[in-house]
Scaffold this motif. Structure first.
Motif, short mmCIF file in Angstrom:
data_model
loop_
_atom_site.label_atom_id
_atom_site.label_comp_id
_atom_site.label_asym_id
_atom_site.label_seq_id
_atom_site.Cartn_x
_atom_site.Cartn_y
_atom_site.Cartn_z
N SER A 1 0.87 8.35 5.34
CA SER A 1 1.29 6.97 5.02
C SER A 1 2.38 6.52 5.98
CB SER A 1 1.81 6.88 3.59
OG SER A 1 0.80 7.18 2.67
N GLY A 2 3.27 7.42 6.35
CA GLY A 2 4.31 7.11 7.31
C GLY A 2 3.74 6.84 8.69
N ILE A 3 2.76 7.65 9.09
CA ILE A 3 2.09 7.43 10.39
C ILE A 3 1.42 6.06 10.39
CG2 ILE A 3 0.28 8.21 11.95
CD1 ILE A 3 2.61 10.16 11.91
N TRP A 4 0.72 5.73 9.31
CA TRP A 4 0.07 4.43 9.21
C TRP A 4 1.10 3.29 9.25
CZ3 TRP A 4 -4.53 3.34 10.59
CH2 TRP A 4 -5.55 4.28 10.45
N VAL B 1 1.73 15.95 15.37
CA VAL B 1 0.75 15.17 14.60
C VAL B 1 0.29 13.95 15.38
CG1 VAL B 1 0.45 13.75 12.53
CG2 VAL B 1 1.52 16.00 12.35
N LEU B 2 1.22 13.24 16.02
CA LEU B 2 0.84 12.07 16.82
C LEU B 2 -0.09 12.48 17.96
CD1 LEU B 2 4.22 10.12 16.99
CD2 LEU B 2 2.18 9.49 15.68
N ASP B 3 0.22 13.60 18.60
CA ASP B 3 -0.62 14.08 19.71
C ASP B 3 -2.00 14.53 19.22
OD1 ASP B 3 1.39 13.59 21.56
OD2 ASP B 3 2.07 15.68 21.63
N LEU B 4 -2.04 15.32 18.15
CA LEU B 4 -3.31 15.85 17.65
C LEU B 4 -4.25 14.76 17.13
CD1 LEU B 4 -2.17 19.08 15.78
CD2 LEU B 4 -3.52 18.95 17.88
N THR B 5 -3.68 13.74 16.52
CA THR B 5 -4.51 12.67 15.96
C THR B 5 -4.87 11.60 16.97
OG1 THR B 5 -2.58 11.40 15.26
CG2 THR B 5 -3.52 12.96 13.66
N LEU C 1 9.73 9.45 5.55
CA LEU C 1 8.85 8.29 5.69
C LEU C 1 7.50 8.68 5.08
CD1 LEU C 1 8.36 5.43 6.76
CD2 LEU C 1 7.77 6.45 8.97
N ASP C 2 7.23 8.13 3.91
CA ASP C 2 6.00 8.50 3.20
C ASP C 2 5.46 7.29 2.45
OD1 ASP C 2 7.67 8.23 0.98
OD2 ASP C 2 7.76 10.36 0.57
N MET C 3 4.52 7.52 1.55
CA MET C 3 3.87 6.44 0.83
C MET C 3 4.88 5.57 0.07
SD MET C 3 0.71 6.63 -1.87
CE MET C 3 1.60 7.54 -3.10
N VAL C 4 5.88 6.18 -0.49
CA VAL C 4 6.86 5.44 -1.28
C VAL C 4 7.83 4.65 -0.40
CG1 VAL C 4 8.75 5.69 -2.94
CG2 VAL C 4 6.68 7.08 -3.19
N SER C 5 8.26 5.26 0.70
CA SER C 5 9.30 4.64 1.52
C SER C 5 8.80 3.80 2.69
CB SER C 5 10.24 5.72 2.07
OG SER C 5 9.53 6.58 2.95
N SER C 6 7.51 3.84 2.98
CA SER C 6 6.99 3.13 4.16
C SER C 6 7.17 1.61 4.05
CB SER C 6 5.53 3.48 4.42
OG SER C 6 4.71 3.12 3.34
#
Length: 111
Positions: A59-62, A90-94, A23-28
């Protein structure tokens, strides 16, 4: 090449979107399109199973955050299932984890 497949399982009370791949900029956009289609089809309670996600960049997180906002705005709920490893960290840290209902139990999502 970025590869993301989304398998959709409709249950009586919720729809499970199982992500497999990156899940990244291209696949989101694929996730966004799938969420929109589910909502347009009258499905309001969605579970995004990330057990088979092999990569997720910002991008996937967004995309996940936008999906949560979109579903909430439509009066529905979105849960992330099987969140673990680097994605959980990453979800926890951000602080993004606070935006989601998260199932970290490692159990398969069921409709």
């Amino acid at each position: 090449m970025t590869a993301l497949s989304v398998t959709i399982t409709h249950g009586s009370t919720r729809t499970i979107l199982t992500l497999d791949g990156e899940l990244d900029m291209v696949s989101s956009a694929r996730l966004t399109d799938t969420i929109d289609a589910a909502l347009q089809g009258g499905r309001q309670h969605l579970v995004v199973d990330v057990a088979n996600l092999t990569f997720c960049d910002t991008s996937g997180i967004w995309a996940l955050l936008r999906a949560e906002r979109t579903v909430s705005a439509a009066g529905g709920t979105l849960e992330l299932a099987n969140v673990r490893g680097i994605l959980k960290r990453v979800l926890d840290l951000t602080g993004a984890a606070r935006a989601f209902r998260i199932n970290t139990a490692g159990q398969p999502a069921s409709p």
